[in-house]
Motif scaffolding. Structure first.
Motif, PDB file in Angstrom:
ATOM      1  N   ILE A 125      -2.927   2.972  -6.558  1.00  0.00           N
ATOM      2  CA  ILE A 125      -3.880   3.891  -5.922  1.00  0.00           C
ATOM      3  C   ILE A 125      -3.265   4.472  -4.652  1.00  0.00           C
ATOM      4  O   ILE A 125      -2.817   3.708  -3.782  1.00  0.00           O
ATOM      5  CB  ILE A 125      -5.197   3.157  -5.573  1.00  0.00           C
ATOM      6  CG1 ILE A 125      -5.814   2.534  -6.830  1.00  0.00           C
ATOM      7  CG2 ILE A 125      -6.174   4.110  -4.888  1.00  0.00           C
ATOM      8  CD1 ILE A 125      -6.941   1.568  -6.548  1.00  0.00           C
ATOM      9  N   PRO A 126      -3.232   5.803  -4.513  1.00  0.00           N
ATOM     10  CA  PRO A 126      -2.768   6.380  -3.253  1.00  0.00           C
ATOM     11  C   PRO A 126      -3.719   6.001  -2.108  1.00  0.00           C
ATOM     12  O   PRO A 126      -4.941   6.159  -2.224  1.00  0.00           O
ATOM     13  CB  PRO A 126      -2.807   7.893  -3.513  1.00  0.00           C
ATOM     14  CG  PRO A 126      -2.720   8.012  -5.012  1.00  0.00           C
ATOM     15  CD  PRO A 126      -3.482   6.821  -5.525  1.00  0.00           C
ATOM     16  N   GLU A 127      -3.151   5.434  -1.047  1.00  0.00           N
ATOM     17  CA  GLU A 127      -3.933   4.968   0.091  1.00  0.00           C
ATOM     18  C   GLU A 127      -3.330   5.496   1.385  1.00  0.00           C
ATOM     19  O   GLU A 127      -2.132   5.749   1.467  1.00  0.00           O
ATOM     20  CB  GLU A 127      -3.938   3.431   0.150  1.00  0.00           C
ATOM     21  CG  GLU A 127      -4.557   2.774  -1.050  1.00  0.00           C
ATOM     22  CD  GLU A 127      -4.526   1.251  -0.995  1.00  0.00           C
ATOM     23  OE1 GLU A 127      -5.323   0.626  -1.698  1.00  0.00           O
ATOM     24  OE2 GLU A 127      -3.689   0.680  -0.252  1.00  0.00           O
TER      25      GLU A 127
ATOM     26  N   TYR B  45     -12.361   8.917  -1.950  1.00  0.00           N
ATOM     27  CA  TYR B  45     -11.444   8.127  -2.764  1.00  0.00           C
ATOM     28  C   TYR B  45     -10.408   9.076  -3.347  1.00  0.00           C
ATOM     29  O   TYR B  45     -10.624  10.277  -3.430  1.00  0.00           O
ATOM     30  CB  TYR B  45     -12.172   7.360  -3.883  1.00  0.00           C
ATOM     31  CG  TYR B  45     -12.876   8.235  -4.897  1.00  0.00           C
ATOM     32  CD1 TYR B  45     -12.230   8.656  -6.062  1.00  0.00           C
ATOM     33  CD2 TYR B  45     -14.198   8.640  -4.699  1.00  0.00           C
ATOM     34  CE1 TYR B  45     -12.883   9.466  -6.994  1.00  0.00           C
ATOM     35  CE2 TYR B  45     -14.848   9.450  -5.622  1.00  0.00           C
ATOM     36  CZ  TYR B  45     -14.180   9.853  -6.761  1.00  0.00           C
ATOM     37  OH  TYR B  45     -14.812  10.657  -7.679  1.00  0.00           O
ATOM     38  N   TYR B  46      -9.272   8.535  -3.734  1.00  0.00           N
ATOM     39  CA  TYR B  46      -8.249   9.325  -4.400  1.00  0.00           C
ATOM     40  C   TYR B  46      -8.407   9.066  -5.897  1.00  0.00           C
ATOM     41  O   TYR B  46      -8.231   7.937  -6.355  1.00  0.00           O
ATOM     42  CB  TYR B  46      -6.846   8.930  -3.920  1.00  0.00           C
ATOM     43  CG  TYR B  46      -5.841  10.003  -4.212  1.00  0.00           C
ATOM     44  CD1 TYR B  46      -5.492  10.917  -3.223  1.00  0.00           C
ATOM     45  CD2 TYR B  46      -5.275  10.136  -5.476  1.00  0.00           C
ATOM     46  CE1 TYR B  46      -4.577  11.930  -3.489  1.00  0.00           C
ATOM     47  CE2 TYR B  46      -4.376  11.146  -5.747  1.00  0.00           C
ATOM     48  CZ  TYR B  46      -4.033  12.038  -4.751  1.00  0.00           C
ATOM     49  OH  TYR B  46      -3.140  13.053  -5.022  1.00  0.00           O
TER      50      TYR B  46
ATOM     51  N   ILE C  27      -8.208   8.332  -9.736  1.00  0.00           N
ATOM     52  CA  ILE C  27      -7.235   7.763 -10.674  1.00  0.00           C
ATOM     53  C   ILE C  27      -7.920   7.625 -12.032  1.00  0.00           C
ATOM     54  O   ILE C  27      -9.143   7.735 -12.128  1.00  0.00           O
ATOM     55  CB  ILE C  27      -6.702   6.392 -10.197  1.00  0.00           C
ATOM     56  CG1 ILE C  27      -7.863   5.389 -10.046  1.00  0.00           C
ATOM     57  CG2 ILE C  27      -5.915   6.517  -8.897  1.00  0.00           C
ATOM     58  CD1 ILE C  27      -7.426   3.954  -9.887  1.00  0.00           C
TER      59      ILE C  27
ATOM     60  N   TRP D 253      -8.133   9.316   7.660  1.00  0.00           N
ATOM     61  CA  TRP D 253      -7.147  10.037   6.875  1.00  0.00           C
ATOM     62  C   TRP D 253      -7.411  11.529   6.979  1.00  0.00           C
ATOM     63  O   TRP D 253      -8.555  11.964   7.107  1.00  0.00           O
ATOM     64  CB  TRP D 253      -7.197   9.602   5.406  1.00  0.00           C
ATOM     65  CG  TRP D 253      -6.218  10.325   4.549  1.00  0.00           C
ATOM     66  CD1 TRP D 253      -4.852  10.152   4.523  1.00  0.00           C
ATOM     67  CD2 TRP D 253      -6.494  11.361   3.602  1.00  0.00           C
ATOM     68  NE1 TRP D 253      -4.285  11.006   3.614  1.00  0.00           N
ATOM     69  CE2 TRP D 253      -5.276  11.769   3.042  1.00  0.00           C
ATOM     70  CE3 TRP D 253      -7.666  11.978   3.183  1.00  0.00           C
ATOM     71  CZ2 TRP D 253      -5.189  12.756   2.072  1.00  0.00           C
ATOM     72  CZ3 TRP D 253      -7.581  12.967   2.226  1.00  0.00           C
ATOM     73  CH2 TRP D 253      -6.350  13.341   1.672  1.00  0.00           C
TER      74      TRP D 253
ATOM     75  N   ALA E 105       0.410  11.519   5.185  1.00  0.00           N
ATOM     76  CA  ALA E 105       1.020  11.011   3.958  1.00  0.00           C
ATOM     77  C   ALA E 105       0.171   9.873   3.391  1.00  0.00           C
ATOM     78  O   ALA E 105      -0.622   9.248   4.105  1.00  0.00           O
ATOM     79  CB  ALA E 105       2.424  10.503   4.258  1.00  0.00           C
ATOM     80  N   LEU E 106       0.342   9.640   2.110  1.00  0.00           N
ATOM     81  CA  LEU E 106      -0.281   8.509   1.427  1.00  0.00           C
ATOM     82  C   LEU E 106       0.817   7.625   0.864  1.00  0.00           C
ATOM     83  O   LEU E 106       1.929   8.093   0.604  1.00  0.00           O
ATOM     84  CB  LEU E 106      -1.184   9.000   0.285  1.00  0.00           C
ATOM     85  CG  LEU E 106      -2.411   9.817   0.681  1.00  0.00           C
ATOM     86  CD1 LEU E 106      -3.008  10.495  -0.535  1.00  0.00           C
ATOM     87  CD2 LEU E 106      -3.450   8.938   1.358  1.00  0.00           C
ATOM     88  N   GLN E 107       0.489   6.358   0.663  1.00  0.00           N
ATOM     89  CA  GLN E 107       1.414   5.463  -0.030  1.00  0.00           C
ATOM     90  C   GLN E 107       0.689   4.870  -1.234  1.00  0.00           C
ATOM     91  O   GLN E 107      -0.520   4.670  -1.184  1.00  0.00           O
ATOM     92  CB  GLN E 107       1.921   4.365   0.902  1.00  0.00           C
ATOM     93  CG  GLN E 107       0.838   3.448   1.432  1.00  0.00           C
ATOM     94  CD  GLN E 107       1.361   2.501   2.502  1.00  0.00           C
ATOM     95  OE1 GLN E 107       2.511   2.586   2.910  1.00  0.00           O
ATOM     96  NE2 GLN E 107       0.513   1.601   2.954  1.00  0.00           N
ATOM     97  N   VAL E 108       1.409   4.624  -2.296  1.00  0.00           N
ATOM     98  CA  VAL E 108       0.804   4.084  -3.517  1.00  0.00           C
ATOM     99  C   VAL E 108       0.756   2.565  -3.396  1.00  0.00           C
ATOM    100  O   VAL E 108       1.767   1.910  -3.146  1.00  0.00           O
ATOM    101  CB  VAL E 108       1.581   4.525  -4.769  1.00  0.00           C
ATOM    102  CG1 VAL E 108       0.975   3.913  -6.029  1.00  0.00           C
ATOM    103  CG2 VAL E 108       1.588   6.043  -4.875  1.00  0.00           C
ATOM    104  N   SER E 109      -0.447   2.015  -3.566  1.00  0.00           N
ATOM    105  CA  SER E 109      -0.643   0.564  -3.448  1.00  0.00           C
ATOM    106  C   SER E 109      -0.098  -0.146  -4.678  1.00  0.00           C
ATOM    107  O   SER E 109       0.250   0.479  -5.686  1.00  0.00           O
ATOM    108  CB  SER E 109      -2.138   0.254  -3.304  1.00  0.00           C
ATOM    109  OG  SER E 109      -2.792   0.423  -4.553  1.00  0.00           O
TER     110      SER E 109
END
Length: 181
Positions: A98-100, A46-47, A49, A85, A90-94
Motif C-alpha cells: 500500500i502506498p503510504e 486512502y490510496y 488498491i 500528506w 512522495a509515498l513509499q510502498v509498505s
C-alpha cells in the motif's frame, strides 16, 4: 455466508466491474455541506488498491481548496495511524503493498474516507479482514468526533453484513450512484 466467502466474492466482482465508475467531487461535497464542514479540516483518505473505488481526484480537489489531507500508515498488530500528506509529497510502498506517506506528522482526521469491500443498508462495512479501520475508528472516537464516509461501488451492497461487537458502523456510505439511505 461467512465474511471470508463474502469478501472473496465481492473482491472478484469489483475486479471485473470497476471500470469507468467513480464518485464525483459534487457527491462528496454534498456530504461536507450536510455536516456543515468547511475547509481547513483534515480529511483522512486512502490510496486505492485491489480495484477499490478511487478517492484521489476528490482528495486533489480538496487540497486545492485548502483542506488538509492525511493517509494511513499501517503498523504492527493490525493497527494504523494517519499522517499528514500532500500531493507534493512522495509515498513509499509498505510491506502490505500500500502506498503510504513517509511519516511526518501524525494527525487525527475530522473526516475519514473508508474503503469498502462490501456494505449493507445499516452502514456496516466489510473490509479485508484485518480490522485496521474498525480499530482506528474505535480509537479515534475515544479522542474526538470523526465523520466516517465509506466509499464503494453500488454493486458492493449486500443484504446484511455479518457483524460483531468490534465492527464499526459508518456515518455515510457513498457510491458511484450516490448516498446510500
Amino acid at each position: 455466508m461467512s465474511k471470508e466467502k463474502l469478501r472473496k466474492k465481492l473482491i472478484n466482482l469489483r475486479i471485473n466491474n470497476f471500470k469507468d465508475q467513480c464518485i464525483t467531487f459534487t457527491q462528496f461535497n454534498k456530504i461536507l455541506k450536510k455536516f456543515n464542514l468547511k475547509n481547513n479540516i483534515n480529511i483522512g483518505g486512502y490510496y486505492p488498491i485491489n480495484s477499490e473505488i478511487g478517492c484521489l481526484k476528490i482528495l486533489e480537489k480538496l487540497e486545492k481548496i485548502n483542506f488538509k489531507l492525511s493517509l494511513p500508515v499501517t503498523k504492527k498488530n493490525n493497527n494504523m495511524d494517519f499522517y499528514e500528506w500532500s500531493f507534493k509529497d512522495a509515498l513509499q510502498v509498505s510491506n502490505r503493498g500500500i502506498p503510504e506517506p513517509i511519516v511526518k506528522k501524525k494527525v487525527f482526521p475530522d473526516v475519514l474516507i473508508v474503503p469498502l469491500v462490501g456494505f449493507d443498508k445499516n452502514k456496516f462495512r466489510l473490509g479485508y479482514g484485518g480490522g485496521f479501520y474498525d480499530r482506528y475508528i474505535s480509537k479515534i472516537l475515544n479522542t474526538k468526533r470523526v465523520i466516517t464516509i465509506g466509499f464503494a461501488f453500488s454493486f458492493q451492497e449486500i443484504l446484511k453484513i455479518p457483524n460483531n461487537e468490534f465492527d464499526q458502523k459508518l456515518d455515510v456510505i457513498l457510491t458511484n450512484k450516490g448516498i446510500v439511505k
